[in-house]
Design an enzyme around this catalytic site. Structure first.
Site, PDB file in Angstrom:
ATOM      1  N   THR A 132       0.657  -1.195  -0.110  1.00  0.00           N
ATOM      2  CA  THR A 132      -0.065  -0.201   0.008  1.00  0.00           C
ATOM      3  C   THR A 132       0.920   1.314  -0.083  1.00  0.00           C
ATOM      4  O   THR A 132       1.988   1.259   0.475  1.00  0.00           O
ATOM      5  CB  THR A 132      -1.071  -0.022   1.171  1.00  0.00           C
ATOM      6  OG1 THR A 132      -1.459   1.239   1.550  1.00  0.00           O
ATOM      7  CG2 THR A 132      -0.024  -0.261   2.658  1.00  0.00           C
ATOM      8  N   ASP A 133       0.278   2.402  -0.437  1.00  0.00           N
ATOM      9  CA  ASP A 133       1.110   3.638  -0.407  1.00  0.00           C
ATOM     10  C   ASP A 133       1.206   4.036   1.002  1.00  0.00           C
ATOM     11  O   ASP A 133       1.924   4.802   1.465  1.00  0.00           O
ATOM     12  CB  ASP A 133       0.382   4.696  -1.117  1.00  0.00           C
ATOM     13  CG  ASP A 133      -1.062   5.110  -0.803  1.00  0.00           C
ATOM     14  OD1 ASP A 133      -1.510   4.435   0.146  1.00  0.00           O
ATOM     15  OD2 ASP A 133      -1.781   5.911  -1.520  1.00  0.00           O
ATOM     16  N   GLU A 134       0.569   3.533   1.985  1.00  0.00           N
ATOM     17  CA  GLU A 134       0.333   3.910   3.430  1.00  0.00           C
ATOM     18  C   GLU A 134       1.697   3.829   4.231  1.00  0.00           C
ATOM     19  O   GLU A 134       2.140   4.382   5.089  1.00  0.00           O
ATOM     20  CB  GLU A 134      -0.745   3.307   4.307  1.00  0.00           C
ATOM     21  CG  GLU A 134      -2.201   3.549   3.551  1.00  0.00           C
ATOM     22  CD  GLU A 134      -3.288   3.560   4.743  1.00  0.00           C
ATOM     23  OE1 GLU A 134      -4.364   3.359   4.379  1.00  0.00           O
ATOM     24  OE2 GLU A 134      -2.965   3.445   6.072  1.00  0.00           O
ATOM     25  N   TYR A 157      -1.798  -0.676  10.980  1.00  0.00           N
ATOM     26  CA  TYR A 157      -2.085  -1.345   9.956  1.00  0.00           C
ATOM     27  C   TYR A 157      -0.863  -1.222   8.887  1.00  0.00           C
ATOM     28  O   TYR A 157      -0.031  -2.217   8.412  1.00  0.00           O
ATOM     29  CB  TYR A 157      -3.224  -1.021   9.277  1.00  0.00           C
ATOM     30  CG  TYR A 157      -3.387  -1.210   7.857  1.00  0.00           C
ATOM     31  CD1 TYR A 157      -3.351  -2.517   7.133  1.00  0.00           C
ATOM     32  CD2 TYR A 157      -3.313   0.007   6.857  1.00  0.00           C
ATOM     33  CE1 TYR A 157      -3.480  -2.541   5.836  1.00  0.00           C
ATOM     34  CE2 TYR A 157      -3.264  -0.156   5.440  1.00  0.00           C
ATOM     35  CZ  TYR A 157      -3.439  -1.538   5.046  1.00  0.00           C
ATOM     36  OH  TYR A 157      -3.448  -1.989   3.459  1.00  0.00           O
ATOM     37  N   LYS A 161       2.052  -3.851   7.318  1.00  0.00           N
ATOM     38  CA  LYS A 161       2.347  -3.962   5.896  1.00  0.00           C
ATOM     39  C   LYS A 161       3.671  -3.639   5.558  1.00  0.00           C
ATOM     40  O   LYS A 161       4.662  -4.222   4.686  1.00  0.00           O
ATOM     41  CB  LYS A 161       1.408  -3.064   4.960  1.00  0.00           C
ATOM     42  CG  LYS A 161      -0.273  -3.428   5.104  1.00  0.00           C
ATOM     43  CD  LYS A 161      -0.253  -4.655   4.438  1.00  0.00           C
ATOM     44  CE  LYS A 161      -0.170  -4.639   2.946  1.00  0.00           C
ATOM     45  NZ  LYS A 161      -0.963  -5.968   2.161  1.00  0.00           N
TER      46      LYS A 161
HETATM   47  P1  NAD Z   1     -10.160  -6.623   2.081  1.00  0.00           P
HETATM   48  O1  NAD Z   1     -10.093  -6.599   3.642  1.00  0.00           O
HETATM   49  O2  NAD Z   1     -11.459  -6.372   1.582  1.00  0.00           O
HETATM   50  O3  NAD Z   1      -9.902  -8.279   1.968  1.00  0.00           O
HETATM   51  C1  NAD Z   1      -8.742  -8.951   2.502  1.00  0.00           C
HETATM   52  C2  NAD Z   1      -9.217 -10.550   2.180  1.00  0.00           C
HETATM   53  O4  NAD Z   1      -7.871 -11.278   2.973  1.00  0.00           O
HETATM   54  C3  NAD Z   1     -10.582 -11.170   2.875  1.00  0.00           C
HETATM   55  O5  NAD Z   1     -11.123 -11.810   1.868  1.00  0.00           O
HETATM   56  C4  NAD Z   1     -10.074 -12.014   3.879  1.00  0.00           C
HETATM   57  O6  NAD Z   1     -10.857 -13.044   4.268  1.00  0.00           O
HETATM   58  C5  NAD Z   1      -8.583 -12.613   3.579  1.00  0.00           C
HETATM   59  N1  NAD Z   1      -7.780 -12.718   4.823  1.00  0.00           N
HETATM   60  C6  NAD Z   1      -7.747 -12.044   5.711  1.00  0.00           C
HETATM   61  N2  NAD Z   1      -6.574 -12.626   6.709  1.00  0.00           N
HETATM   62  C7  NAD Z   1      -6.540 -13.767   6.126  1.00  0.00           C
HETATM   63  C8  NAD Z   1      -5.605 -15.121   6.429  1.00  0.00           C
HETATM   64  N3  NAD Z   1      -5.002 -14.984   7.756  1.00  0.00           N
HETATM   65  N4  NAD Z   1      -5.620 -16.104   5.597  1.00  0.00           N
HETATM   66  C9  NAD Z   1      -6.049 -15.898   4.716  1.00  0.00           C
HETATM   67  N5  NAD Z   1      -7.017 -15.107   4.134  1.00  0.00           N
HETATM   68  C10 NAD Z   1      -7.138 -13.925   4.736  1.00  0.00           C
HETATM   69  O7  NAD Z   1      -8.779  -6.024   1.539  1.00  0.00           O
HETATM   70  P2  NAD Z   1      -8.608  -5.155   0.202  1.00  0.00           P
HETATM   71  O8  NAD Z   1      -9.155  -3.884   0.443  1.00  0.00           O
HETATM   72  O9  NAD Z   1      -9.234  -6.127  -0.807  1.00  0.00           O
HETATM   73  O10 NAD Z   1      -6.975  -5.150   0.121  1.00  0.00           O
HETATM   74  C11 NAD Z   1      -6.210  -6.343  -0.475  1.00  0.00           C
HETATM   75  C12 NAD Z   1      -4.837  -6.243  -0.296  1.00  0.00           C
HETATM   76  O11 NAD Z   1      -4.551  -4.836  -1.046  1.00  0.00           O
HETATM   77  C13 NAD Z   1      -4.413  -5.868   1.175  1.00  0.00           C
HETATM   78  O12 NAD Z   1      -3.215  -6.596   1.282  1.00  0.00           O
HETATM   79  C14 NAD Z   1      -4.120  -4.362   1.263  1.00  0.00           C
HETATM   80  O13 NAD Z   1      -3.333  -4.108   2.060  1.00  0.00           O
HETATM   81  C15 NAD Z   1      -3.958  -4.019  -0.390  1.00  0.00           C
HETATM   82  N6  NAD Z   1      -4.458  -2.733  -0.427  1.00  0.00           N
HETATM   83  C16 NAD Z   1      -5.731  -2.143  -0.357  1.00  0.00           C
HETATM   84  C17 NAD Z   1      -6.044  -1.049  -0.884  1.00  0.00           C
HETATM   85  C18 NAD Z   1      -7.434  -0.365  -0.872  1.00  0.00           C
HETATM   86  O14 NAD Z   1      -7.683   0.864  -0.985  1.00  0.00           O
HETATM   87  N7  NAD Z   1      -8.501  -1.169  -0.494  1.00  0.00           N
HETATM   88  C19 NAD Z   1      -5.024   0.068  -1.580  1.00  0.00           C
HETATM   89  C20 NAD Z   1      -3.697  -0.371  -1.714  1.00  0.00           C
HETATM   90  C21 NAD Z   1      -3.507  -1.640  -1.210  1.00  0.00           C
HETATM   91  O1  DAU Z   2      -4.055   4.406   0.601  1.00  0.00           O
HETATM   92  C1  DAU Z   2      -4.290   2.856   0.480  1.00  0.00           C
HETATM   93  C2  DAU Z   2      -4.972   2.250   1.688  1.00  0.00           C
HETATM   94  O2  DAU Z   2      -6.407   2.970   1.358  1.00  0.00           O
HETATM   95  C3  DAU Z   2      -5.117   0.983   1.917  1.00  0.00           C
HETATM   96  O3  DAU Z   2      -3.792   0.473   2.327  1.00  0.00           O
HETATM   97  C4  DAU Z   2      -6.132   0.611   2.896  1.00  0.00           C
HETATM   98  O4  DAU Z   2      -6.225  -1.122   3.146  1.00  0.00           O
HETATM   99  C5  DAU Z   2      -7.655   0.972   2.697  1.00  0.00           C
HETATM  100  O5  DAU Z   2      -8.267   0.864   3.792  1.00  0.00           O
HETATM  101  C6  DAU Z   2      -7.368   2.561   2.701  1.00  0.00           C
HETATM  102  O6  DAU Z   2      -7.122   3.169   3.877  1.00  0.00           O
HETATM  103  P1  DAU Z   2      -7.570   4.617   4.451  1.00  0.00           P
HETATM  104  O7  DAU Z   2      -7.565   4.681   5.716  1.00  0.00           O
HETATM  105  O8  DAU Z   2      -7.039   5.653   3.602  1.00  0.00           O
HETATM  106  O9  DAU Z   2      -9.269   4.559   4.036  1.00  0.00           O
HETATM  107  P2  DAU Z   2     -10.562   4.553   4.710  1.00  0.00           P
HETATM  108  O10 DAU Z   2     -11.630   4.429   3.581  1.00  0.00           O
HETATM  109  O11 DAU Z   2     -10.870   4.059   5.908  1.00  0.00           O
HETATM  110  O12 DAU Z   2     -10.515   6.245   4.875  1.00  0.00           O
HETATM  111  C7  DAU Z   2     -10.517   7.099   3.740  1.00  0.00           C
HETATM  112  C8  DAU Z   2     -10.314   8.470   4.252  1.00  0.00           C
HETATM  113  O13 DAU Z   2     -11.562   8.718   4.977  1.00  0.00           O
HETATM  114  C9  DAU Z   2      -9.426   8.517   5.565  1.00  0.00           C
HETATM  115  O14 DAU Z   2      -8.757   9.994   5.647  1.00  0.00           O
HETATM  116  C10 DAU Z   2     -10.195   8.375   6.965  1.00  0.00           C
HETATM  117  C11 DAU Z   2     -11.573   9.073   6.331  1.00  0.00           C
HETATM  118  N1  DAU Z   2     -12.707   8.487   7.063  1.00  0.00           N
HETATM  119  C12 DAU Z   2     -12.921   7.063   7.087  1.00  0.00           C
HETATM  120  C13 DAU Z   2     -13.903   6.586   7.519  1.00  0.00           C
HETATM  121  C14 DAU Z   2     -14.400   5.084   7.419  1.00  0.00           C
HETATM  122  C15 DAU Z   2     -13.705   9.147   7.532  1.00  0.00           C
HETATM  123  O15 DAU Z   2     -13.550  10.415   7.521  1.00  0.00           O
HETATM  124  N2  DAU Z   2     -14.941   8.828   8.101  1.00  0.00           N
HETATM  125  C16 DAU Z   2     -15.298   7.219   8.237  1.00  0.00           C
HETATM  126  O16 DAU Z   2     -16.034   7.042   8.672  1.00  0.00           O
END
Ligand code: NAD
Ligand code: DAU
Length: 352
Positions: A132-134, A157, A161
């Site tokens: 992730t970019d985080e 988190y 990562k």
């Molecule tokens: P998500 O939370 O929607 O899905 C995670 C999946 O992993 C689920 O299906 C869960 O059942 C599975 N899982 C969790 N623990 C497990 C374990 N111990 N063994 C096997 N499976 C397991 O997550 P997402 O938003 O789809 O993100 C997927 C990946 O991409 C993550 O690695 C996250 O860090 C990365 N990522 C997400 C975002 C975003 O904006 N959502 C952005 C950049 C990177």
């Molecule tokens: O940047 C990539 C990341 O983006 C991924 O690695 C993470 O898995 C994914 O969850 C996401 O992280 P963020 O923390 O940025 O996403 P989230 O949707 O939780 O929040 C987006 C922004 O909105 C953040 O600044 C927090 C804010 N927020 C979030 C929630 C859930 C609110 O203001 N209110 C809310 O209720």
């Protein structure tokens, strides 16, 4: 190609599995997922009977099981997405993040190393570590994250990562495991669990519930349509250079408050006779997230110039399609919001 996708029942994973199964009917896609609160096989209904697709329920921390999966399916490539992914949950409790994100990644790296070194290098093996970019921490008003930005994770988190990324790098340097790591910005689109900002706001607004905006709503995120993330991962799988890292993002920065207002305006237009118009009246500023990163912004020059990736969806179109998708898939939403989700919602928002 025999590809192991971990976390394929989650948000990005299910979109990726669908992309791969439809685009490469002669590949074999094995989805290893524990089905935590975030994993949902309903997100894969349309591909579950496809002969190119196999689901295995299991934990990536379970070494013997992971080894068995490599052997039984002759895994040639891994796209590793399984993770605990929600920052707010990592603030409430970090242990599961360390277990899955660090120990789980180690277990996969080690299993791949052992299995592929036994098999020899006649096939092109790749381990795509989806990060992730985080991990880069937070930007001020200026600048962007490049692949050379230092690691400065601020939440449990992102720290977990970052730990996984360091292990992945070490397995490349020490053991020559062909690892490629990606750093993507915030994704949005169909099948995202409504604990994340965009689906949470859409569903709460549809139901006339408060729209919780943390702090002043001035934090900035760089939004990418999930299907564009999938095309980037597809390219990295096929053409990424082992040992390299690639940033993925569309240069689409939004302040949270502006994004929430934008979703409200879209909903006002889509359902003008809703009793909740104007939906922006539902916005509530609530206590900020501790350690809340101010701004993320991705420089995706490398993946654009070296692998030829381009995002295929504009934000206007992507956001509208996403809002419509949630309106048309309320049953999916209700099912994923039952039980464990309700408990979490209460814990995170009740005293905010
Ligand atoms: P998500 O939370 O929607 O899905 C995670 C999946 O992993 C689920 O299906 C869960 O059942 C599975 N899982 C969790 N623990 C497990 C374990 N111990 N063994 C096997 N499976 C397991 O997550 P997402 O938003 O789809 O993100 C997927 C990946 O991409 C993550 O690695 C996250 O860090 C990365 N990522 C997400 C975002 C975003 O904006 N959502 C952005 C950049 C990177
Ligand atoms: O940047 C990539 C990341 O983006 C991924 O690695 C993470 O898995 C994914 O969850 C996401 O992280 P963020 O923390 O940025 O996403 P989230 O949707 O939780 O929040 C987006 C922004 O909105 C953040 O600044 C927090 C804010 N927020 C979030 C929630 C859930 C609110 O203001 N209110 C809310 O209720």
């Amino acid at each position: 190609m025999k590809i192991l996708v971990t976390g394929g029942a989650g948000f990005i994973g299910s979109n990726l599995v669908r992309h791969l199964v439809n685009k490469y009917p002669d590949y074999r896609i094995v989805n290893l997922d524990k089905l935590t609160y975030a994993g949902n096989l309903e997100s894969l209904r349309d591909v579950e009977s496809n002969p190119a697709y196999t689901f295995v329920r299991g934990d990536i921390c379970n070494g013997p099981l992971v080894t068995e999966v490599f052997e039984e399916y002759g895994v040639e490539c891994v796209i590793h997405l399984a993770a605990e992914s929600h920052v707010d949950r990592s603030i409430l409790s970090a242990e599961e993040f360390l277990r899955t994100n660090v120990l789980g990644t180690y277990t996969l790296l080690e299993s791949a190393r052992r299995y592929w070194s036994r098999k020899g290098s006649s096939k092109r093996h790749v381990f795509v570590n989806v990060s992730t970019d985080e991990v880069y921490g937070s930007l001020g008003t200026e600048g962007v994250f490049t692949e050379r930005s230092p690691y400065e994770p601020n939440s449990p988190y992102s720290a977990s990562k970052a730990g996984a990324d360091h292990l992945a790098r070490a397995y490349f340097k020490t053991h020559g495991l062909p690892v490629v790591t990606t750093h993507c910005s915030n994704n949005y689109g169909p099948f995202q669990l409504p604990e994340k900002l965009i689906p949470l706001v859409i569903l709460n607004a549809l139901e006339g519930k408060e729209l919780p905006v943390y702090g002043k709503g001035t934090n900035v995120r760089d939004w990418l349509y999930v299907k564009d993330h999938c095309t980037a991962l597809d390219l990295v799988l096929h053409r990424g250079m082992p040992g390299e890292t690639y940033n993925i993002g569309a240069g689409n920065e939004w302040r949270n408050i502006d994004l929430v207002k934008r979703i409200c305006r879209e909903l006002d237009e889509l359902i003008p006779d809703s009793p909740h118009v104007p939906h922006s009246s539902l916005i509530r500023f609530v206590k900020d997230r501790p350690g809340h990163d101010m701004r993320y912004a991705i420089d995706a020059t490398k993946i654009r110039s070296e692998l030829g990736w381009r995002p295929g969806h504009g934000f206007e179109e992507g956001l509208r399609d996403t809002i419509r998708w949630y309106m048309e898939n309320i049953e999916w939403c209700n099912r994923v919001r039952s039980g464990a989700y309700r408990e979490y919602y209460e814990k995170n928002y009740s005293r905010r």
